[in-house]
Design an enzyme around this catalytic site. Structure first.
Site, short mmCIF file in Angstrom:
data_model
loop_
_atom_site.label_atom_id
_atom_site.label_comp_id
_atom_site.label_asym_id
_atom_site.label_seq_id
_atom_site.Cartn_x
_atom_site.Cartn_y
_atom_site.Cartn_z
N GLN A 58 36.10 24.62 79.08
CA GLN A 58 34.99 24.07 79.18
C GLN A 58 34.10 24.83 79.63
O GLN A 58 35.07 26.26 80.66
CB GLN A 58 35.24 22.96 80.77
CG GLN A 58 34.77 22.17 81.97
CD GLN A 58 35.11 21.15 83.16
OE1 GLN A 58 36.99 22.02 82.99
NE2 GLN A 58 34.62 21.17 83.37
N HIS A 93 33.40 16.48 81.98
CA HIS A 93 32.67 15.52 81.29
C HIS A 93 33.55 15.39 79.81
O HIS A 93 34.37 15.47 79.13
CB HIS A 93 30.94 15.84 80.84
CG HIS A 93 31.67 17.67 80.19
ND1 HIS A 93 31.54 18.78 81.55
CD2 HIS A 93 31.39 18.37 79.01
CE1 HIS A 93 31.99 19.72 80.90
NE2 HIS A 93 32.12 19.91 79.20
#
Ligand code: AMP
Length: 141
Positions: free
Chosen positions: A95, A101
């Site tokens: 990430q 997201h």
């Protein structure tokens, strides 16, 4: 959550341009700036939780509910028969942006599908190890 705005909050606030495709009270969706495939879209909660683990369950529900709708719209828009939905949940998982997201990435009938299984080497575990892990997960809830 830190006090500094994440890049995705700046997108929501209109400080950074984006190809926005959806917005409601709690979620936002826009095209990924470095698409893995045409139509690659990110669905985010407006509140900048860093990881899914940190989010209230209702908000997780909102994001996944929107992701389902967006997956259908993306598939129609780019004529893709399927999509991969994925979250890099934590830095060690790759990430890069510390604001949850969910990637919606179209896959095409090119004979070259890429299941998430291709990301990992696989773990060869004995039955006892599987049971031990399952028990540990159960007792850590
Ligand atoms: P991850 O590696 O899961 O944290 O993914 C972060 C994603 O955000 C990458 O796919 C980037 O291409 C995407 N991204 C970063 N900045 C922007 C931006 N300004 N607009 C759209 N997508 C972005």
């Amino acid at each position: 959550m830190s006090n500094e705005k994440t890049i995705f909050e700046r997108i929501i606030d209109g400080e950074i341009p984006s190809y926005t495709v959806y917005e409601d009270e709690t979620t936002y969706a826009f095209l990924d700036a470095n698409p893995l495939a045409p139509g690659h879209t990110l669905v985010i909660p407006k509140e900048p939780y860093e990881r899914v683990n940190d989010m209230p369950p209702e908000l997780v529900g909102d994001v996944f509910s929107v992701a389902g709708e967006i997956a259908t719209a993306v598939e129609r828009a780019v004529d893709a028969p399927a999509t991969t939905l994925a979250i890099n949940n934590g830095e060690e998982a790759g990430q890069e942006v510390p604001h949850v997201h969910l990637h919606v990435v179209p896959q095409f009938e090119d004979g070259d599908s890429r299941p998430i299984h291709t990301l990992f080497d696989g773990a060869d575990l004995a039955d006892e190890e599987m049971e031990e892990i399952a028990e540990s997960i159960r007792s850590n809830q």
